[in-house]
Design a protein around this motif. Structure first.
Motif, short mmCIF file in Angstrom:
data_model
loop_
_atom_site.label_atom_id
_atom_site.label_comp_id
_atom_site.label_asym_id
_atom_site.label_seq_id
_atom_site.Cartn_x
_atom_site.Cartn_y
_atom_site.Cartn_z
N TYR A 240 65.00 -23.47 -42.70
CA TYR A 240 64.90 -24.89 -42.38
C TYR A 240 66.19 -25.45 -41.79
O TYR A 240 66.18 -26.21 -40.83
CB TYR A 240 64.52 -25.67 -43.63
N ASP A 241 67.33 -25.11 -42.39
CA ASP A 241 68.59 -25.68 -41.90
C ASP A 241 69.70 -24.66 -42.02
O ASP A 241 69.46 -23.46 -42.11
CB ASP A 241 68.92 -26.99 -42.61
N ARG A 242 70.93 -25.13 -42.04
CA ARG A 242 72.06 -24.21 -42.01
C ARG A 242 72.14 -23.32 -43.23
O ARG A 242 72.81 -22.29 -43.23
CB ARG A 242 73.38 -24.99 -41.85
N ASN A 243 71.46 -23.68 -44.32
CA ASN A 243 71.43 -22.84 -45.51
C ASN A 243 70.30 -21.82 -45.49
O ASN A 243 70.13 -21.06 -46.42
CB ASN A 243 71.28 -23.72 -46.77
N CYS A 244 69.52 -21.83 -44.41
CA CYS A 244 68.44 -20.86 -44.21
C CYS A 244 67.41 -20.89 -45.33
O CYS A 244 66.94 -19.83 -45.79
CB CYS A 244 69.00 -19.44 -44.05
N GLU A 245 67.05 -22.09 -45.81
CA GLU A 245 65.97 -22.16 -46.80
C GLU A 245 64.67 -21.72 -46.14
O GLU A 245 64.28 -22.24 -45.09
CB GLU A 245 65.81 -23.58 -47.33
N CYS A 246 64.01 -20.77 -46.75
CA CYS A 246 62.76 -20.24 -46.21
C CYS A 246 61.63 -20.46 -47.21
O CYS A 246 61.87 -20.72 -48.40
CB CYS A 246 62.89 -18.74 -45.92
N GLN A 247 60.42 -20.33 -46.73
CA GLN A 247 59.27 -20.44 -47.62
C GLN A 247 59.28 -19.28 -48.63
O GLN A 247 59.76 -18.19 -48.32
CB GLN A 247 57.97 -20.43 -46.82
N PRO A 289 52.33 -20.55 -64.19
CA PRO A 289 52.52 -19.77 -62.97
C PRO A 289 53.56 -20.40 -62.06
O PRO A 289 53.66 -21.63 -61.97
CB PRO A 289 51.13 -19.78 -62.33
N SER A 290 54.33 -19.57 -61.37
CA SER A 290 55.36 -20.10 -60.47
C SER A 290 54.75 -20.72 -59.22
O SER A 290 55.41 -21.51 -58.54
CB SER A 290 56.35 -19.00 -60.10
N TYR A 291 53.51 -20.37 -58.90
CA TYR A 291 52.81 -20.99 -57.77
C TYR A 291 51.88 -22.06 -58.34
O TYR A 291 51.03 -21.76 -59.20
CB TYR A 291 52.02 -19.94 -57.00
N ARG A 292 52.04 -23.29 -57.87
CA ARG A 292 51.32 -24.42 -58.47
C ARG A 292 49.91 -24.61 -57.92
O ARG A 292 49.24 -25.58 -58.26
CB ARG A 292 52.15 -25.69 -58.28
N ALA A 293 49.47 -23.68 -57.07
CA ALA A 293 48.09 -23.74 -56.57
C ALA A 293 47.48 -22.34 -56.66
O ALA A 293 47.10 -21.74 -55.64
CB ALA A 293 48.06 -24.25 -55.14
N HIS A 398 54.73 -23.89 -47.94
CA HIS A 398 54.79 -23.68 -49.38
C HIS A 398 56.16 -24.16 -49.84
O HIS A 398 57.18 -23.85 -49.23
CB HIS A 398 54.59 -22.20 -49.71
N ASN A 399 56.17 -24.91 -50.91
CA ASN A 399 57.37 -25.63 -51.32
C ASN A 399 58.62 -24.76 -51.22
O ASN A 399 58.70 -23.68 -51.80
CB ASN A 399 57.21 -26.14 -52.75
N VAL A 400 59.59 -25.25 -50.49
CA VAL A 400 60.81 -24.49 -50.22
C VAL A 400 61.69 -24.38 -51.46
O VAL A 400 62.31 -23.35 -51.70
CB VAL A 400 61.59 -25.14 -49.06
N PHE A 401 61.70 -25.43 -52.27
CA PHE A 401 62.61 -25.46 -53.42
C PHE A 401 61.86 -25.16 -54.72
O PHE A 401 60.69 -25.53 -54.89
CB PHE A 401 63.29 -26.82 -53.50
N PRO A 402 62.52 -24.48 -55.66
CA PRO A 402 61.85 -24.07 -56.91
C PRO A 402 61.27 -25.21 -57.73
O PRO A 402 60.38 -24.98 -58.54
CB PRO A 402 62.98 -23.35 -57.67
N ASP A 403 61.78 -26.43 -57.55
CA ASP A 403 61.25 -27.56 -58.32
C ASP A 403 59.94 -28.09 -57.74
O ASP A 403 59.41 -29.09 -58.20
CB ASP A 403 62.28 -28.68 -58.42
#
Length: 499
Positions: A240-247, A289-293, A398-403
């Motif tokens: 997504y940005d300079r920190n390379c957050e990915c799905q 579950p870590s996936y909310r769907a 799919h939510n990029v951040f663990p929260d």
């Protein structure tokens, strides 16, 4: 057409690699005797191909640097394992489309695949659902028809979109063998060699056969993560940005031991509400579950598929991190199944049949092409004269951040919505290296556009266009970027009529 920079990602990092195998060399250096005009006998002292039948290997020699921070490998000649008109790296949905289209257009095709089967995420990844392919003609329709006609009741009722991964393996192998495609499985790309004109003259692979080189006239990167293009020195974007957050990544699993009638309310194909209902049920039962769907899908007979896991912050290029994510996700799948079993009916006989050979990767490199698809293209319903296919699949981030959250831009663009838009041929043509095309989720676009075009129902027609364009460019003696899509189609039609 110049790539247009997306306005939504201000801090994007652009990566650049000049060469994966040291300094760039020309085709004469690479092809040894063939290019230099020397006889095979003259090369005996330079190149000795191992006898694979006898288990021979080319041994590696080298020296450890004094502080043991690196090993300096000694130079050695690498055998050329094959020559082809078109080489396709990656045998997933995009690679299948590319290889079949090129072969059917009259090109000799070599297909290189890491896994022990064709299909990529469809098979080794146990995806079990083809998204976005129902309105696609050509090879995508052939695959869906085969799944529908040869699959079970669920496959028939969904038009082949929900499929049996084992049947998919067989069907794809049959299609490729019938088309005359040369296939090599269990083989990983490890480098490329480019010449002074920034054209790939060979790729290098590793497998049980050792280190091998492959020479082709055109190359198509269908690796998903853009491995071939990156090795060739193409610019690319990540995250997504300079920190390379990915799905996040997800581990798929096959289950058995359920009675369909007793779990119908949780089956995804019975309605969109099944996923939140299943999540609520698990949370109330003390399962988190870590996936909310979480998605439960009935495939055939007593076999089901399950996706209920997210692995956040895992780079697609770090084997160690992917290994850790794979181990965690597999453990989570088994823990969830054990938790459901303890609830009694209808879960008491639930069992894991298999977990995926490879964890599902949603996002890797996005290779810079000669057109750059943006989120604004999607919300405006961009039309392009060189459209290879169209889609209206939404911004599926799919939510990029663990929260469970996403960056603000994601919500804003999701609220705007996607209108039907075109995927143009120039987005499949590498900007930095001639003779190289991409197909699948590694094509040229921004983070949000990628979340839409990445699904496998789009990957197949993208691959089909890249393979066909590569084959036609060989026959016409020009580079892929010198061809317009209507030229490719007309030339292919002429060849078909003539044959």
């Amino acid at each position: 057409m110049n790539p247009n920079k997306s306005p939504i990602i201000q801090g994007r990092r652009a990566f650049f690699q000049t060469s994966a195998v040291g300094a760039m060399v020309g085709a004469q250096t690479l092809l040894l005797g063939e290019a230099l005009g020397e006889s095979p006998a003259a090369l005996d002292g330079v190149l000795k191909k191992p006898d694979l039948l006898q288990g021979e290997v080319l041994r590696t020699q080298g020296e450890l640097i004094e502080n043991r921070a690196a090993l300096v490998e000694r130079e050695r000649a690498i055998p050329i394992a094959g020559h082809s008109d078109v080489l396709v790296c990656g045998g997933g949905p995009a690679g299948i489309g590319a290889a079949l289209a090129a072969a059917r257009a009259g090109a000799s095709v070599q297909l290189i695949e890491l896994a022990g089967c064709l299909g990529g995420v469809w098979t080794a990844g146990l995806l079990t659902k083809i998204i976005g392919g129902g309105n696609k003609p050509g090879i995508m329709q052939e695959v869906l028809t085969a799944m529908k006609e040869r699959g079970g009741d669920v496959a028939k009722s969904t038009g082949g979109e929900v499929y049996d991964p084992e049947l998919m393996k067989l069907v794809l192998e049959e299609m490729c063998v019938q088309a005359g495609i040369r296939i090599q499985l269990h083989t990983r790309l490890v480098g490329t060699v480019t010449d002074e004109q920034k054209r790939i003259v060979a790729i290098i692979t590793e497998s049980k056969s050792g280190r091998q080189a492959w020479v082709a006239k055109r190359y198509v990167d269908c690796s998903g993560d853009g491995d071939l293009a990156a090795q060739a020195g193409c610019q690319f974007d990540v995250g997504y940005d300079r920190n390379c957050e990915c799905q996040p990544m997800s581990m798929m699993a096959l289950l058995t031991g359920l009675n369909m009638a007793e779990v119908a309310e949780f089956i995804r194909e019975n309605g969109a509400e099944a996923k939140p209902r299943f999540y609520k049920f698990m949370k109330e039962a003390g399962i988190d579950p870590s996936y909310r769907a979480p998605t439960l899908r009935h495939l055939h007979s007593g076999i089901y598929s399950l996706m209920t896991n997210h692995e956040y912050g895992v780079p697609a290029f770090d084997a160690g991190a992917i290994t850790e994510a794979t181990i965690r996700s597999r453990a989570e799948v088994h823990a969830i199944v054990q938790g459901l079993r303890k609830l009694g009916r209808p879960w008491q006989d639930l069992a894991v049949v298999a977990t995926a050979e490879q964890i599902g990767v949603r996002e890797g490199r996005r290779i810079r092409g000669r057109y750059y698809i943006t989120a604004d293209d999607l919300i405006s319903g961009m039309r392009h004269e060189e459209a290879v296919c169209s889609t209206r699949f939404g911004f599926d981030v799919h939510n990029v951040f663990p929260d469970g959250s996403n960056p603000p831009d994601v919500r804003r663009y999701q609220a705007a919505g996607v209108k039907e838009y075109d995927i143009p041929l120039p987005a499949l043509v590498a900007a930095d290296v001639d003779g190289l095309m991409m197909a699948g989720r590694c094509i040229s676009g921004d983070f949000l556009a990628h979340s839409s075009y990445r699904v496998t129902g789009n990957a197949v027609p993208m691959g089909e266009a890249a393979g066909l364009t590569s084959a036609v460019s060989v026959q016409k003696g020009v580079m892929p970027h010198e061809l317009a899509w209507n030229e490719v189609q007309k030339f292919a039609q002429t060849k078909t009529v003539a044959s």
